[in-house]
Design an enzyme around this catalytic site. Structure first.
Site, PDB file in Angstrom:
ATOM      1  CE1 TYR A 162      -5.193   6.113  -7.179  1.00 38.28           C
ATOM      2  CE2 TYR A 162      -6.526   5.514  -5.302  1.00 38.28           C
ATOM      3  CZ  TYR A 162      -6.228   5.392  -6.635  1.00 38.28           C
ATOM      4  OH  TYR A 162      -6.980   4.558  -7.425  1.00 38.28           O
ATOM      5  CE  LYS A 192       2.349  -4.465 -16.275  1.00 37.80           C
ATOM      6  NZ  LYS A 192       1.777  -5.598 -16.986  1.00 37.80           N
ATOM      7  CG  ASP A 234      -0.828  -7.671 -16.816  1.00 38.88           C
ATOM      8  OD1 ASP A 234      -0.287  -8.041 -15.751  1.00 38.88           O
ATOM      9  OD2 ASP A 234      -0.208  -7.629 -17.894  1.00 38.88           O
ATOM     10  CG  ASP A 242      -9.507   2.521  -6.008  1.00 42.08           C
ATOM     11  OD1 ASP A 242     -10.577   2.057  -5.597  1.00 42.08           O
ATOM     12  OD2 ASP A 242      -9.381   3.693  -6.404  1.00 42.08           O
ATOM     13  CG  ASP A 273     -14.587  -1.056  -6.639  1.00 44.49           C
ATOM     14  OD1 ASP A 273     -14.570  -1.139  -5.392  1.00 44.49           O
ATOM     15  OD2 ASP A 273     -15.023  -0.068  -7.253  1.00 44.49           O
TER      16      ASP A 273
END
Ligand code: NAD
Length: 362
Positions: free
Chosen positions: A140, A189, A221, A245, A249
């Site tokens: 970001y 990852k 994942d 992020d 959620d």
């Protein structure tokens, strides 16, 4: 303790007023004494000053001990350009206070278990996960670019981390885990990404100073899958900005009730931002039906992570539990046989429980 209040837009003022009511009850019971200063941000700031984050707001927040925030935004300001929108205020205040760690607890209150999207047998004894998300680095904030290659457009966002950025948030996550169930799962990852491999190296080093905390690593994942398959295996999840992020959620939605979820954003400066995760809910603003418990629980996080007031924080949590035990619900968490109350009444019930119902609390 000086608290800067950013009530914001929509239901923001309604829920923050209830949160302050409860803080006053905490103050009466424990004799702490809070001072409040209301400052503008978001839509109201745009209307009154022309900008979403006035310099005066930043100045007052920096001089405070914590910032308690409702929510900002709404359809009235949707047509404005990016840097003039209410959300620009949010990013601006996070940056100004250098809050790099976002703490999002996903807790299911036993009384509200049926609101979860997960089956009872998957939930087991309940759900109590803390997602620690890095907030100021990664894709970001890395270099972003677009070039016309002549054979189409190419775009990229660089996922960049320094070892110092990883180390400071890792220390926060490990010390939080030390006060909980003593397990940190680092989600990355590392089979594909170099930045993830750096996360593994640095968190591995940091973990040596926390020998009583178990360290686990998991690919993102798999983590997304494990959260819905066996959420009970997680205590603290530590992860970078983009993965955090998404996973925060996912984790919070497992609880099924947006109106119940608080958050904290903290850094080294000591001035943290404490806010419910929900938005300004313009569809229900001004109707006295918004659930104020997320804002009230955000005060609990402010007491615990902002002011190191553990027993006061615990009392907030217990007061909320006691009100739920007594059957009171706002419409968003209403269940058959329970008693519906509005925003104001819910705030008063929690404040009263804090003041009068000590021995009756579970
Ligand atoms: P939202 O969280 O405001 O609302 C989503 C749904 O949940 C709505 O139906 C709303 O009525 C309900 N809801 C939310 N909080 C509730 C509560 N406390 N009690 C009962 N019901 C509740 O999300 P949205 O509709 O996507 O966004 C509305 C506005 O809020 C937008 O302008 C958005 O940009 C802004 N927003 C701000 C923040 C923030 O300030 N941190 C976060 C998210 C969204």
């Amino acid at each position: 303790m000086r608290i800067a209040l950013i009530k914001g837009d929509g239901i923001g003022p309604e829920v923050i007023n209830q949160a302050v009511k409860v803080l006053e009850a905490v103050s009466e019971r424990f004799g702490c004494g809070f001072e409040y200063q209301e400052v503008l941000m978001g839509g109201r700031a745009i209307d009154e000053t022309g900008v979403p984050l006035p310099a005066e707001t930043v100045d007052i927040c920096k001089k405070s001990d914590a910032v308690l925030l409702g929510a900002v935004g709404g359809p009235k300001w949707d047509g404005l350009a990016g840097s003039l929108r209410p959300e620009a205020g949010l990013l601006g205040i996070r940056k100004a206070l250098d809050v790099f760690a976002n703490l999002r607890p996903a807790v299911i209150f036993p009384q509200l278990k049926s609101a979860s999207t997960l089956k009872e047998e998957v939930l087991g004894d309940g759900l109590d996960i803390m997602v620690v998300r890095e907030l100021t680095g990664g894709a970001y904030f890395g270099e972003k670019k677009r070039v016309d290659t002549g054979h189409g457009i190419k775009a990229w966002d660089m996922m960049v981390y320094t070892s110092l950025e990883i180390e400071r948030i890792a220390r926060k996550a490990f010390s939080i885990a030390g006060k909980r169930r003593k397990k940190v799962t680092i989600v990355d990852k590392a089979n594909v990404l170099e930045s993830s491999r750096l996360w593994r190296e640095v968190t591995g080093e940091v973990s040596k100073a926390y020998s009583d905390v178990e360290t686990a690593y998991m690919y993102v994942d798999n983590a997304a899958m494990q959260l819905v398959r066996n959420p009970g295996q997680f205590d603290v999840i530590l992860t970078e900005n983009l993965f955090g992020d998404i996973l925060s959620d996912e984790a919070s939605m497992l609880t099924g009730s947006l109106g119940m979820l608080p958050s904290a954003s903290i850094g080294e400066s000591g001035v943290g931002i404490f806010e419910p995760i929900h938005g300004s809910a313009p569809d229900i603003a001004g109707k006295d039906i918004a659930n104020p418990l997320a804002a009230i629980l955000s005060c609990g996080m402010m007491l615990k992570y902002g002011f190191n007031m553990e027993k006061e924080a615990d009392a907030v949590f217990k007061a909320v539990n006691s009100v739920l035990d007594n059957g009171y619900r706002t419409v968003d968490i209403m269940q058959r046989g329970m008693i519906t109350v509005g925003t104001e009444k819910m705030g008063s019930l929690v404040a009263d429980s804090m003041r009068h119902n000590r021995e009756g609390m579970k």
